[in-house]
Design a protein around this motif. Structure first.
Motif, mmCIF file in Angstrom:
data_model
loop_
_atom_site.group_PDB
_atom_site.id
_atom_site.type_symbol
_atom_site.label_atom_id
_atom_site.label_comp_id
_atom_site.label_asym_id
_atom_site.label_seq_id
_atom_site.Cartn_x
_atom_site.Cartn_y
_atom_site.Cartn_z
ATOM 1 N N LEU A 162 88.683 40.855 155.407
ATOM 2 C CA LEU A 162 87.334 41.327 155.727
ATOM 3 C C LEU A 162 86.731 41.922 154.464
ATOM 4 N N PHE B 128 83.635 44.083 153.277
ATOM 5 C CA PHE B 128 82.556 44.944 153.785
ATOM 6 C C PHE B 128 81.401 44.916 152.792
ATOM 7 N N LYS C 241 79.640 42.050 157.193
ATOM 8 C CA LYS C 241 80.947 41.665 156.632
ATOM 9 C C LYS C 241 81.001 40.159 156.375
ATOM 10 N N ASN D 184 84.642 50.455 154.406
ATOM 11 C CA ASN D 184 86.003 49.909 154.328
ATOM 12 C C ASN D 184 87.033 51.044 154.382
ATOM 13 N N GLY E 124 79.548 49.367 151.535
ATOM 14 C CA GLY E 124 80.719 48.534 151.811
ATOM 15 C C GLY E 124 82.011 49.280 151.541
ATOM 16 N N GLU F 160 85.528 46.486 163.404
ATOM 17 C CA GLU F 160 85.618 47.677 162.553
ATOM 18 C C GLU F 160 85.223 48.910 163.346
#
Ligand code: TMP
Ligand code: ASP
Length: 238
Positions: free
Chosen positions: A26, A28, A13, A51, A47, A192
């Motif tokens: 954030l 990803f 990230k 996410n 990503g 996460e």
């Protein structure tokens, strides 16, 4: 958006300053890593999938009363979160033996752990995230005794909630890692939750559906993440 300030770039990230001083964005990445960053690759769509997966889990936990930093998804690969002061401790809970527990203690993979095993690791890649205990956390002031108790309690609560969520989708939640931080002095779940930081096995075939597919070169990494997401109801185009 391109002028925003990059505060930190991790392995999976990028963290940017948010529109408000107490918020972060954030991002990803498609990058994936294992073995403390020794093994690296780019996986298309990872990503976006992580996410969406993380947003779904964080909202699920929040609705169940777990305090988290999550505020909202703000793009395919981005979410807005509260800016926490992070505690440099990884809280790992294990329902079945796998990974470093098997190597460390010579336990066969898959053994049911009852009650679940809770472990703390220091978040430090250069030291390979060493196993630590409450005494280390207290003596080095990484967290207070109350915070250690709260991290333990919330990790166990998240485990109960997520074991159930994944079981309903035909998946065994083998283990996972959480990170916590402080927001105005209050402990909250940060970082996460995605298949990068947990182990999930198909309940019937025991097929691995998580980052072990990458660690062990099993292939189909993002495909497995998408299948898990589909089964638990994460809204994502397959
Ligand atoms: P381990 O078996 O390698 O100790 O990992 C246990 C679980 O915690 C596994 O689901 C992976 C996750 N984990 C991370 O995501 N990042 C880490 O740095 C560590 C140590 C574990
Ligand atoms: N996330 C850590 C790393 O990238 C540990 C792992 O998942 O194997 O090295």
């Amino acid at each position: 958006m391109s002028t925003r300030e990059k505060l930190y770039e991790g392995k999976a990230k990028v963290v940017y300053a948010g529109d408000h001083a107490d918020e972060l964005i954030l991002h990803f990445k498609d990058d994936t890593s294992a073995f403390d960053g020794e093994k690296l690759a780019q996986l298309a769509r990872k990503g976006e999938v992580n996410n969406a997966f993380n947003a779904f889990i964080m909202e699920y936990l929040q609705e169940a009363g777990v305090p988290t930093h999550f505020l909202r998804r703000s793009g395919a690969q981005e979410s807005v979160v509260q800016r926490l002061e992070m505690i440099p401790v990884e809280c790992v809970i294990r329902n079945r033996a796998a990974g470093s527990l098997c190597r460390r203690l010579g336990i066969e993979e898959g053994r049911v752990l009852e009650p679940p095993v809770l472990e703390f690791f220091l978040k430090n890649d250069a030291l390979h995230d060493p196993l630590i205990n409450r005494s280390h956390i207290r003596s080095f002031a990484w967290a207070t005794a109350e915070e250690v108790e709260a991290m333990t309690r919330w990790t166990e609560r998240v485990n109960v909630l997520l074991v159930d969520l994944f079981a309903r989708a035909g998946l065994i939640l083998v283990d996972f890692k959480l990170e916590f931080g402080r927001f105005q002095g209050d402990l909250r779940l940060g970082d996460e939750f995605s298949p990068d930081g947990c182990r999930l096995w198909d309940a019937q075939s025991l097929e691995k559906m998580d980052k072990d597919r990458f660690r062990r070169d099993l292939g189909g990494v993002v495909e497995a993440y998408l299948e898990v997401a589909r089964r638990i109801g994460v809204p994502l185009a397959s």
